[in-house]
Scaffold this motif. Sequence first.
Motif, short mmCIF file in Angstrom:
data_model
loop_
_atom_site.label_atom_id
_atom_site.label_comp_id
_atom_site.label_asym_id
_atom_site.label_seq_id
_atom_site.Cartn_x
_atom_site.Cartn_y
_atom_site.Cartn_z
N CYS A 191 -3.41 7.32 -2.50
CA CYS A 191 -2.63 7.15 -3.72
C CYS A 191 -1.47 8.15 -3.76
CB CYS A 191 -3.50 7.33 -4.96
SG CYS A 191 -4.82 6.11 -5.11
N TYR A 192 -0.29 7.65 -4.08
CA TYR A 192 0.89 8.51 -4.15
C TYR A 192 0.78 9.46 -5.34
CZ TYR A 192 5.83 9.85 -4.24
OH TYR A 192 7.01 10.55 -4.23
N SER A 193 1.14 10.72 -5.12
CA SER A 193 1.22 11.71 -6.19
C SER A 193 2.43 12.59 -5.91
CB SER A 193 -0.04 12.57 -6.25
OG SER A 193 0.14 13.70 -7.11
N HIS A 235 0.80 -1.22 0.00
CA HIS A 235 0.00 0.00 0.00
C HIS A 235 0.83 1.27 0.00
CE1 HIS A 235 1.04 0.09 4.20
NE2 HIS A 235 0.29 -0.95 4.49
#
Length: 261
Positions: free
Chosen positions: A145-147, A83
């Motif tokens: 979510c990675y950004s 995750h």
Amino acid sequence: MGLLSNRIDRRSLKPGDHIYSWRTAYVYTHHGIYIGDDKVIHFTPGRGREVGSGTMLDLLLVSSGPAQSQITCSICNQQNQGHGVISSCLNCFLAGGVLYRFEYSVNPAIFLAKARGGTCTLAASDPAEVVIHRATYLLNNGFGCYSLFKNNCEDFAIYCKTGLLVIEQGTIGQSGQAVSIIGGPLAAVLSTPLRLVTTNVYGMAATAVGVYCASRYAADIGMRRDVVKIAVEDLTARLATGRLRVVDTGGAVPPAPAPAR
């Protein structure tokens, strides 16, 4: 905290510290929360990767970073990295880089004197036990979510330290280094009209620096008005339902929606 560097010795580390290490020649830093016992919790795009813009920037950051050991770490190799929030030993987190500590509640003059963002903030930190609770809770529940520009490793560490989160989904996150990446070109663009009235390169440069510093100051998590303090349990509930954005409630944070049955 030094004016030019936040570099520290390992013996100075304390549980709850927000630490970082440069991954390139002062282009990108990776951030995490030190929780003690030589362990760091940090946020990545998944499976241990540290960048995820989907552009050539990823290749630049990986290829120019410090050489990592080819020996598999017996401690970190056993973790679930699905995750994006992972726990690593300090050596794996540093990946051959130098240890720095991110500073909180800094004087505005010192903040502006820093050459770039991503090293300190005007915001105050919460107590260490609260910081560690947030980090360990997110290790088990994820941070969304990675950004690279809206929700990166620095955003994660700043949230763990302060509980503050940017609530407008269309805006840049808390990350000072993201502001620096965007603010430099922005300052150059905004200073360009000066060419119509002057050819003095020093005047244009001074204006660009002023615009850059002003953008960093206004975008700091300690100065922004588009942030709210959200309990970590509430945060993960909102992430699970896709309803992170908070409506105007006169400063109050509405309760998280109940999970769908």
